[in-house]
Design an enzyme around this catalytic site. Structure first.
Site, short mmCIF file in Angstrom:
data_model
loop_
_atom_site.label_atom_id
_atom_site.label_comp_id
_atom_site.label_asym_id
_atom_site.label_seq_id
_atom_site.Cartn_x
_atom_site.Cartn_y
_atom_site.Cartn_z
N ASP A 26 0.82 -1.22 0.00
CA ASP A 26 0.00 0.00 0.00
C ASP A 26 0.86 1.27 0.00
O ASP A 26 0.34 2.38 0.11
CB ASP A 26 -1.00 0.01 1.18
CG ASP A 26 -0.29 0.06 2.53
OD1 ASP A 26 0.97 0.06 2.57
OD2 ASP A 26 -0.99 0.10 3.56
N ASP A 30 5.03 -0.84 7.50
CA ASP A 30 4.17 -1.47 8.51
C ASP A 30 5.00 -2.39 9.42
O ASP A 30 6.21 -2.54 9.24
CB ASP A 30 3.03 -2.24 7.82
CG ASP A 30 3.54 -3.08 6.66
OD1 ASP A 30 4.60 -3.70 6.83
OD2 ASP A 30 2.91 -3.08 5.57
N ASP A 99 6.38 4.76 21.37
CA ASP A 99 6.18 6.21 21.44
C ASP A 99 4.87 6.42 22.20
O ASP A 99 3.82 5.94 21.78
CB ASP A 99 6.06 6.74 20.00
CG ASP A 99 6.58 8.15 19.84
OD1 ASP A 99 6.23 8.97 20.70
OD2 ASP A 99 7.30 8.41 18.88
N ASP A 195 6.26 11.70 24.08
CA ASP A 195 6.10 12.85 23.19
C ASP A 195 5.90 14.13 24.01
O ASP A 195 5.15 14.12 25.00
CB ASP A 195 4.84 12.58 22.33
CG ASP A 195 4.73 13.51 21.15
OD1 ASP A 195 5.60 13.47 20.27
OD2 ASP A 195 3.75 14.28 21.09
N GLU A 258 10.91 13.55 25.36
CA GLU A 258 11.20 14.49 24.28
C GLU A 258 11.11 15.90 24.85
O GLU A 258 10.06 16.33 25.31
CB GLU A 258 10.19 14.36 23.13
CG GLU A 258 10.56 15.27 21.96
CD GLU A 258 9.40 15.66 21.05
OE1 GLU A 258 9.66 16.06 19.91
OE2 GLU A 258 8.25 15.61 21.48
N HIS A 319 12.53 12.40 13.34
CA HIS A 319 11.52 12.61 12.30
C HIS A 319 10.98 14.04 12.27
O HIS A 319 10.07 14.32 11.50
CB HIS A 319 10.38 11.61 12.51
CG HIS A 319 9.68 11.82 13.82
ND1 HIS A 319 10.23 11.48 15.03
CD2 HIS A 319 8.50 12.39 14.10
CE1 HIS A 319 9.42 11.82 16.00
NE2 HIS A 319 8.35 12.38 15.47
N ASP A 320 11.50 14.92 13.14
CA ASP A 320 11.03 16.31 13.15
C ASP A 320 12.10 17.29 12.69
O ASP A 320 11.85 18.50 12.69
CB ASP A 320 10.62 16.70 14.58
CG ASP A 320 9.42 15.93 15.07
OD1 ASP A 320 8.53 15.62 14.25
OD2 ASP A 320 9.35 15.64 16.28
C1 NOJ Z 1 6.44 15.67 18.68
C2 NOJ Z 1 6.52 14.64 17.61
O1 NOJ Z 1 7.83 14.18 17.50
C3 NOJ Z 1 5.99 15.27 16.35
O2 NOJ Z 1 6.25 14.47 15.21
C4 NOJ Z 1 4.52 15.52 16.53
O3 NOJ Z 1 4.00 16.18 15.41
C5 NOJ Z 1 4.28 16.39 17.78
N1 NOJ Z 1 5.06 15.98 18.90
C6 NOJ Z 1 2.84 16.30 18.18
O4 NOJ Z 1 2.58 15.05 18.74
#
Ligand code: NOJ
Length: 523
Positions: A26, A30, A99, A195, A258, A319-320
């Site tokens: 898809d 996964d 997470d 998070d 985080e 990933h941010d």
């Molecule tokens: C931190 C996460 O790493 C991010 O990817 C997410 O968009 C925000 N928190 C909101 O959960």
């Protein structure tokens, strides 16, 4: 430093599950895909996987909008797939970190559906409802308050309006999240990455934030005010210690937080008597200018600020944030690996860094990330660092048989795991060597940091433990550098051949090259 727990001497590898490996065509990765690639991560030498959210979710923020804390979204598989993955992870001697997203739920979570249904619903107080909005902003642009017609009040969301914030002052809401933690801990997961842990409690009087005097037009709208009353509140530490208490009911688990805060504030998250997060994420390497001088300062400041007994950790990507090879240039990627993997404590790697992946530019039509959609064109989008892992040279890089949810990098035909595997001098082999070196030379994990210094864009530091002394020499410059140093025995070099020993204890290092040497020591 003494490393007794697995999370102290291990390397953690973050998998963004949408982009690691698809198993059903898809175009979205996964859990079965991850299972299929476990031997790759074992060979890399990492010790634990942190997988970004795979819970049931409308995917407004790609899983960070959770609609059920104790399930698996069908996009990613089933609970049976999860159990099998966990089992296979453990069979290989790895650990699994989930997470946890406790600051907010999805607006489709049954708790919120109840909460918004009437003002006297028992779950009304599980979220933050007010008659009038204050000036708190959403981190994804615009006011953080959303008007709700049904009951005629506003609710607060630190992120999207589809992500209402839970009220962590409400004991029942707290307990519900703690129960979700127990659900997974009892199933055998080895810990959580929590998070936005520093945002979890807000001012109980909902006071307005002060304006940010250095705000400039063009910056994200969330920067207009200083987040004094909606982040890093003193009461948050009590919540973190309660979460830690949940973890401590089980053996050998870890609570990672985080936290994007300056060093002194970050340190508070270790908690009173270290009863908070065992690893408040240290994002110094993501935020510090890429010069030897700035890095030397950041490393010393962090090391000096650690509370007694607190365990250090280092992160190079997630990933941010822009991928390191894009932020500092691909030519510096090998050096960044050596820096990261020669620092003390726990290391967290983001998938793809080990093959030198770069950000992939995303055409406006293909943008997925709500952060980019809400405030386009100012660099907030995170899609570029979330693109599929290129495994081989086939047209879809072995990631999927369908249409990938984000485009593959244009260089995937050459930059992929199979190709790098075949080249003994590739960055992938360097990563493996450096990770293995941490195992064979525990001084790299637990040794004291010494003699941190920078000159002419060359960073040096030493690691000492029980008579063993390693020196790390990293040339951040774009030209070769000659450094006075004993050479001892070379344990690792970023680019074999770019280093040579000169007479009179001088070492010549190529541009963006680094070395780890064992000094001759008298025991
Ligand atoms: C931190 C996460 O790493 C991010 O990817 C997410 O968009 C925000 N928190 C909101 O959960």
């Amino acid at each position: 430093m003494q490393a007794t727990a697995w999370w102290q001497h291990g390397v953690i590898y973050e998998i963004y599950p949408r982009s690691f490996q698809d198993s059903d065509g898809d175009g979205i990765g996964d859990l079965r895909g991850i299972l299929h690639r476990l031997d790759y991560v074992v060979k890399l030498g990492v010790d634990a996987l942190w997988i970004s959210p795979f819970y049931p979710s409308p995917m407004a923020d790609f899983g960070y909008d959770v609609a059920d804390y104790c399930g698996i979204d069908p996009l990613f598989g089933t609970m049976q797939d999860f159990d099998q993955l966990l089992q296979e992870i453990h069979n290989r001697g790895l650990k699994l970190i989930l997470d946890l997203v406790p600051n907010h739920t999805s607006d489709q979570h049954p708790w919120f559906l109840e909460s918004r249904s009437s003002r006297d619903n028992p779950k009304r107080d599980w979220y933050l409802w007010q008659d009038e909005p204050n000036n708190w902003q959403s981190n994804f642009g615009g006011s953080g308050w959303e008007w709700d017609d049904v009951t005629g009040q506003y609710y607060y969301h630190s992120f999207l309006k589809q992500q209402p914030d839970l009220n962590w002052r409400n004991p029942l809401a707290r307990r519900a999240i703690f129960e979700a933690m127990r659900f997974w801990l009892a199933r055998g997961v080895d810990g959580f990455r929590v998070d936005v842990i520093w945002l979890m409690i807000k001012d109980d009087q909902f006071r307005d934030n002060p304006p940010n005097p250095s705000y400039q037009t063009g910056q994200p709208s969330s920067h207009r005010f200083l987040p004094v009353f909606n982040s890093d509140r003193p009461e948050v530490h009590e919540v973190v210690s309660k979460m830690r208490a949940v973890i401590d009911d089980y053996r050998d688990r870890v609570l990672i937080g985080e936290i994007y805060l300056p060093i002194p504030k970050l340190m508070a998250y270790y908690g009173k008597d270290l009863g908070g997060s065992q690893l408040p994420f240290n994002f110094q390497l993501l935020q510090t200018a890429w010069t030897a001088e700035a890095l030397a300062r950041a490393i010393s400041e962090y090391d000096n600020a650690l509370p007694a007994g607190a365990w250090p950790n280092w992160v190079l990507g997630n990933h941010d944030n822009a991928r390191i090879a894009t932020r500092v240039g691909s030519h510096q990627a090998r050096l960044s690996a050596m820096l990261l993997l020669s620092l003390p404590g726990t290391i967290t790697l983001y998938y793809g860094e080990e093959i030198g992946m770069t950000n992939v530019p995303i055409l406006p039509d293909l943008v997925q990330d709500p952060a980019e959609k809400n405030e386009p064109g100012i660099g907030l989008g995170r899609d570029p660092e979330r693109t599929p892992m290129p495994w081989d040279s086939s047209p879809l890089a072995g990631f999927t048989t369908g249409q990938p949810w984000l485009p593959l990098g244009h260089d995937h035909a050459s930059l992929n795991v199979v190709n790098l595997e075949q080249d003994p001098e590739s960055i992938l082999h360097l990563y493996r060597t450096l990770i293995a070196l941490r195992k064979s030379h525990p001084v790299l994990v637990t040794g004291e940091l010494h003699s941190i210094a920078a000159a002419n864009n060359v960073l040096t530091y030493e690691r000492h433990e029980s008579g063993e002394q390693l020196r790390i020499i990293l040339n951040f410059g774009d030209t070769p550098a000659t450094i006075p140093s004993e050479i001892g025995e070379i344990l690792a070099a970023t680019s074999p051949g770019s280093t040579s020993e000169r007479p009179n204890k001088l070492i010549q290092l190529g541009a963006a090259a680094g070395l780890i040497v064992r000094l001759h020591t008298s025991r």
